[in-house]
Design an enzyme around this catalytic site. Sequence first.
Site, PDB file in Angstrom:
ATOM      1  CB  CYS A  99     -39.787 -63.152   0.391  1.00 39.00           C
ATOM      2  SG  CYS A  99     -39.456 -65.003   0.102  1.00 39.00           S
ATOM      3  CG  HIS A 200     -38.174 -60.497  -2.881  1.00 35.18           C
ATOM      4  ND1 HIS A 200     -38.367 -59.428  -1.301  1.00 35.18           N
ATOM      5  CD2 HIS A 200     -38.496 -61.648  -2.725  1.00 35.18           C
ATOM      6  CE1 HIS A 200     -37.741 -59.779  -1.452  1.00 35.18           C
ATOM      7  NE2 HIS A 200     -37.823 -61.634  -1.325  1.00 35.18           N
TER       8      HIS A 200
HETATM    9  N1  GLN Z   1     -35.441 -67.634   2.786  1.00 32.09           N
HETATM   10  C1  GLN Z   1     -37.120 -67.672   2.278  1.00 32.09           C
HETATM   11  C2  GLN Z   1     -36.915 -68.754   1.487  1.00 32.09           C
HETATM   12  O1  GLN Z   1     -36.081 -69.562   0.824  1.00 32.09           O
HETATM   13  C3  GLN Z   1     -37.522 -66.575   2.268  1.00 32.09           C
HETATM   14  C4  GLN Z   1     -36.867 -65.905   0.812  1.00 32.09           C
HETATM   15  C5  GLN Z   1     -36.256 -64.293   0.612  1.00 32.09           C
HETATM   16  O2  GLN Z   1     -36.740 -63.904   1.553  1.00 32.09           O
HETATM   17  N2  GLN Z   1     -36.776 -63.743  -0.285  1.00 32.09           N
HETATM   18  O3  GLN Z   1     -38.160 -68.808   0.732  1.00 32.09           O
END
Ligand code: GLN
Length: 273
Positions: A99, A200
């Site tokens: 992510c 995740h």
């Molecule tokens: N901030 C990034 C987004 O919103 C990554 C979010 C995350 O790592 N879950 O896409």
Amino acid sequence: MANHKKRFTVGWLYPDLMNIYGDRGNILTLLKRAEWRDFEARLVELRRGTTRHMDEVDVFFFGGGQDREQALVYEDLIEHKQPPLERAVASGAVVLAVCGGYQLLGHHYTTAEGERFPGIGLIDVTTEAGKRRFIGDVVVDTDIIDLMPDTLVGFENHSGRTFLGAGAVPMGRVRLGFGNNGTDGTEGCLQGGVVGTYLHGSLLPKNPHLADHLIRSALRRRGAGDLSRLDDSVELAAHDWILERALRRQPARARPQRPPRSTPTATAEIPAP
Ligand code: GLN
């Protein structure tokens, strides 16, 4: 008596800032699965400002983070981590990036407010945030050759929409969930030893086949690619449970029937750098 155990080193990028939705579980899985194969498993924490031991790392892990945390790490990533990371990957080390970490290994990430965080361009992807967050269970049919099972399960929560350039190939196709951008059906990317994904959960405990894939690929450069089999019946039962629950909850894209699974965890190659 000298310790002849082979070493296996995991490098954790920004453990204090880029670590959400259970990402730490990926670290524990990599270390444990190496230990269970009689490696001396070691963790190197790579916080801002340090690059110590980066040349000894076999697998790097770069977790997720909200825009605020990404804003705190991207300059350090460019200034301090980029050169040793590029050297390590060029010499066969492997990276798993999830992510927010995945986004910063690309060319840039632009937030929903229009703020642009430059990435290090280690992978040929770009990310622009959308207004709506992509949240929920994900089922991926992976394109990684001979990975068995050929599904990956996890959880996503991101505003970023990631698009792959010619240099990267998808890690798979979403059967359920949004994946890279909610439009082209792809999830994650593979490029020269780097595996990027939005999964995740954490990812590796429920996908032990991918964990072994990463360990095997990283050890290949030392000619130590063969891994003994582990009894992954519990891990794969969790995988299957998530898979069935996710598909029960929401009708997924159609997919051809597959022969029943023969081997517990067979892994295949990540494309050589
Ligand atoms: N901030 C990034 C987004 O919103 C990554 C979010 C995350 O790592 N879950 O896409």
